[in-house]
Structure formats: structure tokens, C-alpha cells
Design a protein around this motif. Structure first.
Motif, PDB file in Angstrom:
ATOM      1  N   ARG A 145       4.225   4.148   7.498  1.00  0.00           N
ATOM      2  CA  ARG A 145       4.055   4.400   8.933  1.00  0.00           C
ATOM      3  C   ARG A 145       2.585   4.343   9.328  1.00  0.00           C
ATOM      4  O   ARG A 145       1.713   4.836   8.617  1.00  0.00           O
ATOM      5  CB  ARG A 145       4.641   5.762   9.313  1.00  0.00           C
ATOM      6  CG  ARG A 145       4.701   5.973  10.840  1.00  0.00           C
ATOM      7  CD  ARG A 145       5.613   7.106  11.224  1.00  0.00           C
ATOM      8  NE  ARG A 145       5.115   8.384  10.751  1.00  0.00           N
ATOM      9  CZ  ARG A 145       5.812   9.512  10.802  1.00  0.00           C
ATOM     10  NH1 ARG A 145       7.054   9.498  11.274  1.00  0.00           N
ATOM     11  NH2 ARG A 145       5.294  10.637  10.365  1.00  0.00           N
ATOM     12  N   VAL A 146       2.338   3.732  10.481  1.00  0.00           N
ATOM     13  CA  VAL A 146       0.973   3.592  10.986  1.00  0.00           C
ATOM     14  C   VAL A 146       1.046   3.554  12.509  1.00  0.00           C
ATOM     15  O   VAL A 146       2.036   3.101  13.087  1.00  0.00           O
ATOM     16  CB  VAL A 146       0.302   2.300  10.438  1.00  0.00           C
ATOM     17  CG1 VAL A 146       0.986   1.049  10.967  1.00  0.00           C
ATOM     18  CG2 VAL A 146      -1.184   2.257  10.767  1.00  0.00           C
ATOM     19  N   LYS A 147      -0.004   4.060  13.150  1.00  0.00           N
ATOM     20  CA  LYS A 147      -0.115   3.916  14.599  1.00  0.00           C
ATOM     21  C   LYS A 147      -0.908   2.642  14.867  1.00  0.00           C
ATOM     22  O   LYS A 147      -1.906   2.375  14.202  1.00  0.00           O
ATOM     23  CB  LYS A 147      -0.816   5.133  15.211  1.00  0.00           C
ATOM     24  CG  LYS A 147       0.007   6.413  15.108  1.00  0.00           C
ATOM     25  CD  LYS A 147      -0.714   7.580  15.752  1.00  0.00           C
ATOM     26  CE  LYS A 147       0.112   8.862  15.662  1.00  0.00           C
ATOM     27  NZ  LYS A 147      -0.598  10.029  16.254  1.00  0.00           N
ATOM     28  N   VAL A 187      15.920  -3.232  12.340  1.00  0.00           N
ATOM     29  CA  VAL A 187      14.521  -3.126  12.726  1.00  0.00           C
ATOM     30  C   VAL A 187      14.063  -4.379  13.469  1.00  0.00           C
ATOM     31  O   VAL A 187      14.733  -5.411  13.464  1.00  0.00           O
ATOM     32  CB  VAL A 187      13.622  -2.921  11.486  1.00  0.00           C
ATOM     33  CG1 VAL A 187      14.084  -1.723  10.680  1.00  0.00           C
ATOM     34  CG2 VAL A 187      13.605  -4.173  10.606  1.00  0.00           C
ATOM     35  N   GLU A 188      12.889  -4.257  14.075  1.00  0.00           N
ATOM     36  CA  GLU A 188      12.224  -5.415  14.675  1.00  0.00           C
ATOM     37  C   GLU A 188      10.886  -5.582  13.981  1.00  0.00           C
ATOM     38  O   GLU A 188      10.174  -4.597  13.740  1.00  0.00           O
ATOM     39  CB  GLU A 188      12.010  -5.213  16.170  1.00  0.00           C
ATOM     40  CG  GLU A 188      11.329  -6.402  16.844  1.00  0.00           C
ATOM     41  CD  GLU A 188      11.086  -6.181  18.329  1.00  0.00           C
ATOM     42  OE1 GLU A 188      10.517  -7.073  18.973  1.00  0.00           O
ATOM     43  OE2 GLU A 188      11.448  -5.091  18.839  1.00  0.00           O
ATOM     44  N   ILE A 189      10.546  -6.812  13.628  1.00  0.00           N
ATOM     45  CA  ILE A 189       9.261  -7.079  12.984  1.00  0.00           C
ATOM     46  C   ILE A 189       8.447  -7.991  13.890  1.00  0.00           C
ATOM     47  O   ILE A 189       8.909  -9.057  14.307  1.00  0.00           O
ATOM     48  CB  ILE A 189       9.452  -7.720  11.599  1.00  0.00           C
ATOM     49  CG1 ILE A 189      10.156  -6.725  10.657  1.00  0.00           C
ATOM     50  CG2 ILE A 189       8.101  -8.123  10.999  1.00  0.00           C
ATOM     51  CD1 ILE A 189      10.448  -7.263   9.277  1.00  0.00           C
ATOM     52  N   ILE A 190       7.236  -7.540  14.216  1.00  0.00           N
ATOM     53  CA  ILE A 190       6.344  -8.326  15.063  1.00  0.00           C
ATOM     54  C   ILE A 190       5.047  -8.582  14.292  1.00  0.00           C
ATOM     55  O   ILE A 190       4.801  -7.969  13.241  1.00  0.00           O
ATOM     56  CB  ILE A 190       6.024  -7.585  16.384  1.00  0.00           C
ATOM     57  CG1 ILE A 190       5.290  -6.253  16.081  1.00  0.00           C
ATOM     58  CG2 ILE A 190       7.292  -7.333  17.184  1.00  0.00           C
ATOM     59  CD1 ILE A 190       4.746  -5.563  17.324  1.00  0.00           C
ATOM     60  N   ASN A 191       4.226  -9.465  14.795  1.00  0.00           N
ATOM     61  CA  ASN A 191       2.908  -9.720  14.213  1.00  0.00           C
ATOM     62  C   ASN A 191       1.829  -9.291  15.199  1.00  0.00           C
ATOM     63  O   ASN A 191       1.929  -9.586  16.394  1.00  0.00           O
ATOM     64  CB  ASN A 191       2.738 -11.200  13.885  1.00  0.00           C
ATOM     65  CG  ASN A 191       3.545 -11.624  12.671  1.00  0.00           C
ATOM     66  OD1 ASN A 191       3.587 -10.910  11.676  1.00  0.00           O
ATOM     67  ND2 ASN A 191       4.204 -12.770  12.752  1.00  0.00           N
ATOM     68  N   GLN A 214      13.007   2.767  15.901  1.00  0.00           N
ATOM     69  CA  GLN A 214      13.166   3.984  16.699  1.00  0.00           C
ATOM     70  C   GLN A 214      11.830   4.512  17.225  1.00  0.00           C
ATOM     71  O   GLN A 214      11.510   5.702  17.106  1.00  0.00           O
ATOM     72  CB  GLN A 214      13.888   5.058  15.876  1.00  0.00           C
ATOM     73  CG  GLN A 214      15.333   4.696  15.567  1.00  0.00           C
ATOM     74  CD  GLN A 214      16.087   5.834  14.901  1.00  0.00           C
ATOM     75  OE1 GLN A 214      15.504   6.820  14.449  1.00  0.00           O
ATOM     76  NE2 GLN A 214      17.406   5.698  14.822  1.00  0.00           N
ATOM     77  N   GLY A 215      11.041   3.604  17.784  1.00  0.00           N
ATOM     78  CA  GLY A 215       9.780   4.003  18.398  1.00  0.00           C
ATOM     79  C   GLY A 215       8.639   4.237  17.427  1.00  0.00           C
ATOM     80  O   GLY A 215       7.529   4.579  17.849  1.00  0.00           O
ATOM     81  N   GLN A 216       8.876   4.059  16.139  1.00  0.00           N
ATOM     82  CA  GLN A 216       7.828   4.234  15.139  1.00  0.00           C
ATOM     83  C   GLN A 216       7.406   2.861  14.613  1.00  0.00           C
ATOM     84  O   GLN A 216       8.186   1.913  14.609  1.00  0.00           O
ATOM     85  CB  GLN A 216       8.325   5.096  13.974  1.00  0.00           C
ATOM     86  CG  GLN A 216       8.766   6.493  14.399  1.00  0.00           C
ATOM     87  CD  GLN A 216       9.265   7.293  13.224  1.00  0.00           C
ATOM     88  OE1 GLN A 216       8.491   7.704  12.357  1.00  0.00           O
ATOM     89  NE2 GLN A 216      10.565   7.525  13.174  1.00  0.00           N
TER      90      GLN A 216
END
Length: 218
Positions: free
Chosen positions: A76-78, A9-13, A30-32
Motif C-alpha cells: 500500500r502506498v499513497k 482490482v484496477e491497475i493504472i500507470n 476499494q479506494g486504496q
């Protein structure tokens, strides 16, 4: 939904729209996108139990992230939902609630040890009155408060649902109360030392130095 490892995964702030000084960690896979719900030190069983409850019983789309000595659950969140979503306890970060609980419990133990049972009882009553006025969860009566004072803060399933504004109020009032009981701020060092039990201690300490009431605990 998924059990993933850090390399998956990638984790961003991203900036918290409710608090411009706060960053929210977002996990991308995967785009989510997924938002941090709970952090669990090295207790895989607790993390797995929450993940299964959310996915199997509540139908939530969640990720269980496995890292060395640390497990976390993400929902999951948008990203556009962050601008309209109300502030939840997870906005503050579960580790911040855990850190404030460690501070609260350390102060209470010091009151009891140094000032005696009677003063500890008075401290609890003063704290309960404040928490009820502030409409804190788990402050319905003295028994509820005593449960908060005795739970294991490292067990994130048990911790109260307090958001960051509540944590700021609590830090300010506990410092004020303890100062009045001791007549000085000698309790601060032992309270901060208690944070060492938390894997995210450095993150909590950094947060304290950046927030108005947290600075009281330097």
C-alpha cells in the motif's frame, strides 16, 4: 491483507517522478492504492511466502494478486508519497532486475564456455572491481559476486536490490567488458535469448530499446 484476482482490482500507470520516461503500475482496490513490490511467474508458493512475511511479520498492508500463470505482491502506498519516496529496486520493476541478471549470467557463461576458465576468472575480477566502485549490493567480495552469477533470476526473493540507475550502469559495463574479451558483440544474441525464460520478457525488451545502455543490446 488481501488475496485478490485480476477482476477484483484496477491497475493504472502513473509517471515515476524520478524518471519522467518511466511509468509505475499502481493497483487500486476499494479506494486504496498499492505499488508493485515483486512479480513471480507462476510460483504461487514464493508469492504467498513474501506476502505472509510482509503482512504477518512486518505489519505491512499488502495485496497478493492472482492472475493466470502469474502472481504478484503489492504494498500500500499513497500516490502523493511517490513524489517524495526514494527510488527503490521495485521502481525499476523486479522483472527488470531479473532480466539484467539473465543477461549478465548468459554473458558470463559464454565467456567461460568459449574463452575458458582462466578468462572467466579474469572477467569476474573485472566485473567485481566495477561493481565495488559503483557500490552495488552483493558485491562485497568474489564469493558474493559468484552467488549473484549462480542464483536463479526467476526467484525474485533472491535477486539483488538494484535500482534502475544501477541496472543502466551494469548493462553498459557488461557490454563493454564482453566486447573487449570477445573482440566483437557476438554475445548479444545469446544474452537476449536468455530473456525468454522470463514471463515479462517483452516488457524487458521494450525497456531495453528505450534506455541509453539498453540500446547496446539490440
Amino acid at each position: 491483507m488481501f488475496i485478490l484476482k485480476r477482476q477484483d482490482v484496477e491497475i493504472i500507470n502513473v509517471q515515476n517522478p524520478q524518471n519522467k520516461d518511466q511509468q509505475i503500475p499502481i493497483l487500486q482496490y476499494q479506494g486504496q492504492t498499492f505499488r508493485l513490490l515483486n512479480m513471480f511467474g507462476d510460483n504461487r508458493d514464493e508469492a504467498l511466502a513474501l506476502w505472509r512475511d510482509l503482512t504477518d511479520n512486518k505489519g505491512k498492508a499488502c495485496v497478493l494478486l492472482e492472475e493466470p500463470q502469474r502472481f504478484s505482491v503489492w504494498g500500500r502506498v499513497k500516490l502523493d508519497q511517490l513524489h517524495t519516496a526514494p527510488t527503490q529496486s521495485s521502481s525499476a520493476g523486479t522483472h527488470l532486475v531479473q532480466g539484467c541478471l539473465l543477461i549478465l549470467q548468459a554473458v558470463y557463461i559464454e565467456v567461460e564456455d568459449l574463452l575458458g576458465v582462466r578468462q572467466a576468472g579474469s572477467f569476474k575480477q573485472d566485473l567485481l572491481k566495477f561493481m565495488q566502485q559503483g557500490k552495488f549490493a552483493q558485491s562485497e567480495n568474489i564469493a558474493a559476486l559468484e552467488e549473484v552469477l549462480s542464483i536463479n533470476p526467476l526467484n525474485s526473493v533472491q535477486i539483488p536490490n538494484w535500482d534502475e540507475s544501477k541496472l543502466q550502469l551494469l548493462l553498459g559495463e557488461v557490454h563493454r567488458l564482453a566486447s573487449s574479451y570477445f573482440g566483437n558483440n557476438s554475445f548479444v544474441d545469446s544474452a537476449i535469448e536468455a530473456l525468454n525464460e522470463l514471463p515479462e520478457a517483452s516488457s524487458v525488451t521494450a525497456w531495453l530499446t528505450k534506455t541509453p545502455k539498453g540500446k547496446l543490446w539490440k
